[in-house]
Design an enzyme around this catalytic site. Structure first.
Site: not given
Length: 454
Positions: A92, A156
């Site tokens: 991500d 994250e």
């Protein structure tokens, strides 16, 4: 382990690395459905899973984590009796921010001036490619000498804690003798560095309400309480005159004793405008690695474009508070809420929302894994000694792993050196740094396996 043939293999793998990073960067994998479709994260997760399967990983799975995102997991068995090393990255990415400020499209990997530009190129899709290159180089030179577990996180950057909670619910999943977190960066481009500390983080939203609705500023302005003005007063209370962070009850005077960060180097890395002062007191290293730091990362109120002459009834801000090792993020959050509430003017109504939280982390740099990495980096960087620095950012999973596996050695390396400009527009990665760090990781795995057999 002989470095030269592995180095030659790593170099030969770099064109493939660029092709794969191009494919992975193309996914707009921001783990926030308000910013990008969920399908973009799903596409990136499946790409990572396919890459692991192609490298003969077993038990490859898309793990549905409690925050609604997916992390990718796989195991590459090593020789019998070999140690296990967990390799971490995340797919991500941060939002693109202002697209018009990008010199090239953020989700198209673009080579320019010797660097590869694109969102996630360094943070942290490049980290996953680094792992792949290291493993491929070892496979081409006699095999991977350890059992490798890979975990690639899907949220994250959002700090929503999905993988942390999943790991706590499945503590056997990520067990390893050593863990390499591929989400940090060298202190300076070309200077081999491991990161020893990470600041923790709490992300909160504060909302101020003063009126039932916006009012005509000519008819009511001057007596009607302005919600945006109240919010500005609240936010200003978080800084001393010199810009230092002030949260009542939260210590902000610690010192960093290790590698220092000269003011002029920091000004250049941070691209501070000529004549603008740095904020805070103490050394730069004190301020960014050893002390708390507050940042207002967003404000919601009437935008300038199309603004009407009215008194705002409501205003909201998102605040990031970084907390150094030795300070508890949950306690810091409580102190932050209390401070904000105390400084709201005019008895305005205030409410809070917790968005994300992660604890600080401190590694044991005297462990055997660090000796193996120091030897590997010295080879990969042609005789340069490995440096140890802090990092002002947060990787919430580190503290979870340290709590779950207290005897496991955790190392942090990665591609996010200052020129990478992660979290900003025009993020980039140095292909030379990617090559050297992939070589470092390959040599480390060999060194570590040998050290455990000695």
């Amino acid at each position: 382990m002989t470095a030269r043939p592995i180095a030659e293999t790593v170099a030969s793998l770099m064109p493939r690395a660029k092709t794969e990073l191009t494919e992975l960067v193309a996914f707009q994998s921001v783990a926030d459905p308000a910013v990008a479709p969920k399908s973009e994260c799903e596409g990136a997760a499946n790409w990572v899973a396919d890459a692991l399967r192609a490298e003969d990983f077993q038990d490859v799975a898309l793990l549905d984590t409690p925050d609604g995102t997916q992390s990718v997991y796989g195991v590459l068995p090593g020789p019998e009796g070999a140690p296990t090393v967990l390799l971490y990255a995340h797919y991500d990415v941060q939002p693109m921010l202002e697209e018009s400020a990008w010199i090239s499209p953020p989700f198209e990997l673009t080579e320019r001036d010797g660097r590869w530009y694109g969102r996630g190129a360094a943070d942290c899709k490049g980290g996953f490619i680094m792992h792949l290159v290291a493993l491929r180089a070892l496979k081409a030179n006699g095999g991977v000498p350890v059992t490798v577990k890979v975990i690639v996180e899907g949220s994250e950057e959002q700090g929503t804690g999905g993988l942390e909670r999943y790991a706590e619910e499945h503590p056997e999943l990520l067990t390893a003798d050593a863990i390499v977190i591929g989400d940090a960066g060298n202190f300076r481009l070309g200077l081999p560095t491991v990161t020893a500390t990470l600041r923790g983080m709490t992300m909160v939203r504060v909302k101020v309400d003063t009126l039932q609705g916006n009012l005509h500023s000519g008819q009511f302005g001057g007596a009607a309480p302005d919600a945006l003005a109240a919010l500005i007063r609240v936010l200003d209370s978080l800084r001393a005159e010199d810009g230092s962070t002030v949260v009542e009850g939260l210590a902000a005077d610690a010192s960093w004793e290790g590698l220092q960060y000269p003011d002029e180097d920091f000004r250049q890395d941070a691209r501070v405008l000529d004549g603008v002062d740095l904020i805070g007191g103490g050394t730069v290293a004190d301020r960014i690695w050893a002390r708390p730091a507050v940042t207002v990362v967003g404000i919601d109120c009437s935008p300038v474009a199309g603004a009407a002459p009215s008194v705002p009834a409501s205003a909201r801000a998102q605040i990031s508070l970084r907390v150094p090792p030795g300070q508890d993020a949950a306690e810091a959050t409580k102190l932050l809420f209390a401070h904000l509430e105390k400084h709201v003017p005019w008895n305005a109504k205030v409410s809070f929302e917790q968005v994300g939280q992660g604890q600080a982390f401190q590694a044991d740099v005297d462990s055997p894994a660090y000796a193996s990495m120091a030897e590997a980096m010295k080879e990969a960087y042609e005789g340069q000694e490995m440096q140890v620095s802090g990092m002002g950012g947060s990787i919430p999973l580190c503290n979870t792993l340290a709590a779950l596996y207290p005897s496991t050695e955790i190392l942090l390396i990665g591609l996010s050196e200052p020129e990478a400009q992660i979290h900003a527009v025009n993020e980039s990665v140095s292909p030379q740094e990617l090559e050297r760090l992939a070589l470092s990781e390959a040599l480390f795995l060999g060194n570590y396996a040998a050290s455990k057999q000695a």
